[in-house]
Design an enzyme around this catalytic site. Structure first.
Site, PDB file in Angstrom:
ATOM      1  N   TYR A   1       0.853  -1.201   0.000  1.00  0.00           N
ATOM      2  CA  TYR A   1       0.000   0.000   0.000  1.00  0.00           C
ATOM      3  C   TYR A   1       0.885   1.246   0.000  1.00  0.00           C
ATOM      4  CZ  TYR A   1      -3.772   3.183   1.187  1.00  0.00           C
ATOM      5  OH  TYR A   1      -4.683   4.209   1.153  1.00  0.00           O
TER       6      TYR A   1
ATOM      7  N   PHE B   1     -10.114  18.605 -24.822  1.00  0.00           N
ATOM      8  CA  PHE B   1     -10.512  17.208 -24.822  1.00  0.00           C
ATOM      9  C   PHE B   1     -11.756  17.122 -23.938  1.00  0.00           C
ATOM     10  CE2 PHE B   1     -10.525  12.760 -23.479  1.00  0.00           C
ATOM     11  CZ  PHE B   1     -10.643  12.201 -24.737  1.00  0.00           C
ATOM     12  N   THR B   2     -12.638  16.160 -24.221  1.00  0.00           N
ATOM     13  CA  THR B   2     -13.941  16.100 -23.533  1.00  0.00           C
ATOM     14  C   THR B   2     -13.801  16.135 -22.005  1.00  0.00           C
ATOM     15  OG1 THR B   2     -13.787  13.707 -23.820  1.00  0.00           O
ATOM     16  CG2 THR B   2     -15.202  14.895 -25.353  1.00  0.00           C
TER      17      THR B   2
ATOM     18  N   LYS C   1      -2.604   5.575 -22.739  1.00  0.00           N
ATOM     19  CA  LYS C   1      -2.037   5.864 -24.058  1.00  0.00           C
ATOM     20  C   LYS C   1      -0.509   5.897 -23.940  1.00  0.00           C
ATOM     21  CE  LYS C   1      -5.948   8.700 -25.642  1.00  0.00           C
ATOM     22  NZ  LYS C   1      -6.558   7.898 -26.685  1.00  0.00           N
TER      23      LYS C   1
ATOM     24  N   ASP D   1      -0.663  18.343 -21.755  1.00  0.00           N
ATOM     25  CA  ASP D   1      -1.285  17.019 -21.737  1.00  0.00           C
ATOM     26  C   ASP D   1      -0.458  16.136 -22.660  1.00  0.00           C
ATOM     27  OD1 ASP D   1      -2.801  14.743 -22.228  1.00  0.00           O
ATOM     28  OD2 ASP D   1      -4.713  15.811 -22.275  1.00  0.00           O
TER      29      ASP D   1
ATOM     30  N   ARG E   1     -16.714  11.555 -33.014  1.00  0.00           N
ATOM     31  CA  ARG E   1     -16.016  12.710 -32.454  1.00  0.00           C
ATOM     32  C   ARG E   1     -16.565  13.941 -33.157  1.00  0.00           C
ATOM     33  NH1 ARG E   1     -13.296  11.326 -27.700  1.00  0.00           N
ATOM     34  NH2 ARG E   1     -15.513  11.418 -27.454  1.00  0.00           N
TER      35      ARG E   1
ATOM     36  N   PHE F   1     -22.141  11.548 -24.765  1.00  0.00           N
ATOM     37  CA  PHE F   1     -21.740  10.575 -25.786  1.00  0.00           C
ATOM     38  C   PHE F   1     -21.419   9.212 -25.192  1.00  0.00           C
ATOM     39  CE2 PHE F   1     -17.244  10.626 -24.743  1.00  0.00           C
ATOM     40  CZ  PHE F   1     -17.097  11.861 -24.129  1.00  0.00           C
TER      41      PHE F   1
HETATM   42  N1  F0G Z   1      -6.241  13.760 -22.546  1.00  0.00           N
HETATM   43  C1  F0G Z   1      -6.268  13.260 -23.785  1.00  0.00           C
HETATM   44  C2  F0G Z   1      -5.582  13.987 -24.896  1.00  0.00           C
HETATM   45  C3  F0G Z   1      -6.930  12.049 -24.047  1.00  0.00           C
HETATM   46  O1  F0G Z   1      -6.944  11.568 -25.282  1.00  0.00           O
HETATM   47  C4  F0G Z   1      -7.565  11.381 -22.971  1.00  0.00           C
HETATM   48  C5  F0G Z   1      -8.293  10.149 -23.198  1.00  0.00           C
HETATM   49  C6  F0G Z   1      -7.512  11.956 -21.697  1.00  0.00           C
HETATM   50  C7  F0G Z   1      -6.836  13.146 -21.529  1.00  0.00           C
HETATM   51  C8  F0G Z   1      -8.165  11.302 -20.534  1.00  0.00           C
HETATM   52  O2  F0G Z   1      -7.444  10.183 -20.155  1.00  0.00           O
HETATM   53  O3  F0G Z   1      -9.026   8.260 -20.505  1.00  0.00           O
HETATM   54  O4  F0G Z   1      -6.979   8.012 -19.088  1.00  0.00           O
HETATM   55  O5  F0G Z   1      -8.886   9.372 -18.311  1.00  0.00           O
HETATM   56  N2  F0G Z   1      -8.624   9.717 -24.319  1.00  0.00           N
HETATM   57  C9  F0G Z   1      -9.312   8.449 -24.583  1.00  0.00           C
HETATM   58  C10 F0G Z   1      -9.619   8.328 -26.052  1.00  0.00           C
HETATM   59  C11 F0G Z   1     -10.499   8.221 -23.714  1.00  0.00           C
HETATM   60  O6  F0G Z   1     -10.321   7.381 -26.400  1.00  0.00           O
HETATM   61  O7  F0G Z   1      -9.143   9.113 -26.862  1.00  0.00           O
HETATM   62  P1  F0G Z   1      -8.118   8.895 -19.487  1.00  0.00           P
END
Ligand code: F0G
Length: 482
Positions: A80, A132-133, A266, A223, A389, A455
Site C-alpha cells: 500500500y 478534450f472532452t 495511451k 497534456d 467525435r 456521448f
Molecule cells: N487527454 C487526452 C488527450 C486524451 O486523449 C484522454 C483520453 C484523456 C486526456 C483522458 O485520459 O481516458 O486516461 O482518463 N482519451 C481516450 C480516447 C479516452 O479514447 O481518446 P483517461
C-alpha cells in the site's frame, strides 16, 4: 528509404515486431450486428466487445504490450505504501521528462481533476489549442471556461499543415490583453491534439507559447497523453527537430512546461496516469488531493503491475522503431481509403484514421449527428467499432440548442501493434462499399440524453429506420457473406 521509415512499399508499413500471443476474434452476421446496435442505442460505446470484430473505438488501454512489459508485471512489488515499483516508475519518469516530482493517478482524467481542483477558480479562463472532452468537463466543473486559440488551419479537414495542433500566437496575445493574467491560471497544450484528428504540435510553437506565458507568469500545462505520436511527427516533419533524438525532443517540451500530465492508457501502453512537475511548491499544492481521490502517494489508484508495465512502456517510447508503428499504419490506412475516394482528415495524424462525416454524408445535418450515424453505419456493415467525435461529443448551449462541433469525425483508432494489414484491407473494403451506398445513411435522434458527457451513455435511434434499409442493400450485394 528515409532514415526513420520502415516501409515494404509506399502504402505498406513494415511491422518491427512479431506476434506471440493472440486473441480469437468474432465476426457476427449483419442481422446480429443490427440487433446489437438496437440494444446499444446506436452508440458504439454501448456495444459489447463480443459483438465487435475490429475494435477501433480507442487506443486507450488497448495497445499491445511488449514481452518486456508483461515480464516486468510479474516482478511488481505489492504494498500500500512505499512499494519499490513506485520508486522504479518515479525514476523512469524523472529521466523521461527531466522533472523531479511525480504524482500517480488512476488515469488521465483523474490528473485533470487534481489540476483543475487545485488551480481553476470560478470565472477563470483556460486557453488551449483544442479541448478534450474530459478536460473541458473538469475545468467547467470548477467554474472555469475553456478558450480555444488554435491556428485557423486546425479545423480544415483537408490541409497540408504539418502541425494543426499549434496555438495561434496572435490569439494568445489578444486573449491575455482582453482577459488579464489574473484570470488565466494556466494555458494547456494538448500534444497529438485528439479531437481534431490526432494532430501534432510543433516544438517551436510550444517553446514560443511557453515564453509568452512565462513572461506573463502564466503556467504552462501539457497534456502528454499522445506524446508518442507527437514526437514522431516532430522528428518527421519539423526541421528544428531533425537532429534531435526522441528523448531530446521530450526534454525540450518538458523544459518549456510547468506541469506535464498524461493518461498512461495511451502513453506507456499500460493503464494509469500521472502528473510530473519540477517545482516543489506546485507538487505540494496538488499532492494532498491524491490520497483523497486516487490512493496513497505511492500508487495513486493504479495496480503495481500496470505501474511496472508503464515504466518499461515509457522507456520503449524512446525507440523510434516502436513509436512509428502508430503514425505509419495510420498513414497507410488513410492512403488506401483516399484511393477509394473516402474523405478523411489530412494530413493523417496519430491515434487513428479520422473519417470526415461532413463530406461522407453531407445530407445529414449537425443536429442529427452525422458522425454518430456514420460510426453506427460502419459497425453495421463491417463489425468495426469506431468512435463519434463530433456534435454528439459536444455539450448543448445553455438555451438547449445544439452546439455543432468544429469538425464532425469518426475516429478509427489503431491501437499500436494490434491489427494486421489484411485487417486494414478488410476495413478499407467495407468502408469503400459504405461510401458508395452513403445516400442510405440518415441521421440519429436521442431517445435518452444524459446531461454530462452524453456521448458515453446516451441512447439514440436511426431516423427513418435507415439501418434496416442499409442492411437489406448489404445482403443484396454481399449474399450470405458476414
Ligand atoms: N487527454 C487526452 C488527450 C486524451 O486523449 C484522454 C483520453 C484523456 C486526456 C483522458 O485520459 O481516458 O486516461 O482518463 N482519451 C481516450 C480516447 C479516452 O479514447 O481518446 P483517461
Amino acid at each position: 528509404m528515409s532514415k526513420i521509415k520502415f516501409f515494404l512499399n509506399e502504402s505498406m508499413p513494415l511491422e518491427m515486431h512479431k506476434v506471440r500471443v493472440v486473441q480469437k476474434l468474432n465476426l457476427i452476421p449483419i442481422e446480429d450486428r443490427k440487433k446489437a446496435l438496437d440494444e446499444g442505442g446506436y452508440n458504439t460505446f454501448l456495444l459489447r466487445n463480443r459483438d465487435v470484430f475490429l475494435d477501433m473505438l480507442t487506443d486507450s488501454g488497448t495497445n499491445a504490450m511488449s514481452d518486456r512489459q508483461v515480464a516486468a508485471m510479474l516482478a511488481a512489488d505489492d504494498a500500500y505504501a512505499g512499494s519499490e515499483t513506485f520508486y522504479r516508475l518515479e525514476k523512469v519518469l524523472q529521466f523521461f521528462f527531466g522533472m523531479k516530482f511525480f504524482l500517480p493517478a488512476h488515469q488521465g482524467r483523474a490528473c485533470e481533476n487534481i489540476i483543475s481542483k487545485t488551480f481553476v477558480k470560478p470565472g477563470d479562463i483556460i486557453p488551449m489549442n483544442y479541448h478534450f472532452t474530459t478536460t473541458k468537463a473538469h475545468i467547467e466543473l470548477n467554474g472555469g471556461k475553456v478558450e480555444e486559440i488554435f491556428i485557423d488551419e486546425a479545423l480544415k479537414v483537408t490541409s497540408d499543415c504539418p502541425f494543426k495542433g499549434d496555438i495561434d500566437i496572435n490569439k494568445l496575445h489578444k486573449l491575455i490583453k482582453e482577459v488579464g493574467v489574473e484570470r488565466i491560471p494556466f494555458l494547456r497544450i494538448e500534444l497529438g491534439t485528439n479531437l481534431i484528428g490526432g494532430q501534432p504540435v510543433s516544438l517551436e510553437n510550444i517553446i514560443k507559447v511557453a515564453k509568452i506565458c512565462h513572461e506573463h507568469k502564466i503556467m504552462v500545462v501539457t497534456d502528454a497523453s499522445l506524446l508518442a505520436d507527437n514526437i514522431y511527427f516532430n522528428k518527421e516533419r519539423e526541421e528544428f527537430c531533425k537532429n534531435l533524438s526522441l528523448h531530446e525532443i521530450i526534454l525540450k517540451i518538458a523544459a518549456a512546461t510547468d506541469i506535464m500530465y498524461f493518461s498512461a492508457r495511451k502513453l506507456g501502453c499500460a493503464r494509469g496516469g500521472g502528473i510530473c512537475v519540477r517545482d516543489v511548491e506546485l507538487f505540494n499544492k496538488m499532492k494532498e488531493l491524491v490520497p483523497l481521490y486516487e490512493g496513497f502517494l505511492t500508487y495513486g489508484g493504479m495496480s503495481v503491475r500496470e505501474m511496472e508495465a508503464m515504466a518499461i512502456g515509457l522507456e520503449e517510447t524512446l525507440d523510434l522503431e516502436l513509436v512509428n508503428q502508430g503514425p505509419q499504419f495510420i498513414a497507410g490506412f488513410g492512403k488506401k481509403l483516399m484511393e477509394q475516394g473516402v474523405p478523411i482528415v489530412t494530413p493523417t495524424g496519430g491515434l487513428g484514421c479520422h473519417l470526415d462525416a461532413r463530406r461522407f454524408i453531407p445530407h445529414v445535418k449537425s443536429e442529427e449527428y452525422p458522425a454518430g450515424a456514420l460510426a453506427a453505419a460502419i459497425y453495421l456493415v463491417s463489425g468495426i467499432r469506431g468512435m463519434e467525435r463530433g456534435t454528439l461529443s459536444e455539450t448543448r448551449n445553455p438555451d438547449g440548442s445544439e452546439h455543432p462541433a468544429g469538425v464532425e469525425l469518426v475516429r478509427l483508432a489503431l491501437p499500436r501493434r494490434v491489427f494486421t494489414m489484411s485487417q486494414i484491407s478488410y476495413s478499407v473494403d467495407r468502408i469503400a462499399w459504405l461510401f458508395k451506398n452513403r445516400d442510405l445513411i440518415k441521421g440519429l435522434k436521442f431517445v435518452d440524453e444524459p446531461k454530462v458527457l452524453r456521448f458515453f451513455l446516451g441512447r439514440l435511434a436511426p431516423i427513418d429506420d435507415w439501418a434496416t434499409k442499409l442492411m437489406k442493400k448489404f445482403r443484396e450485394d454481399f449474399g450470405n457473406s458476414l
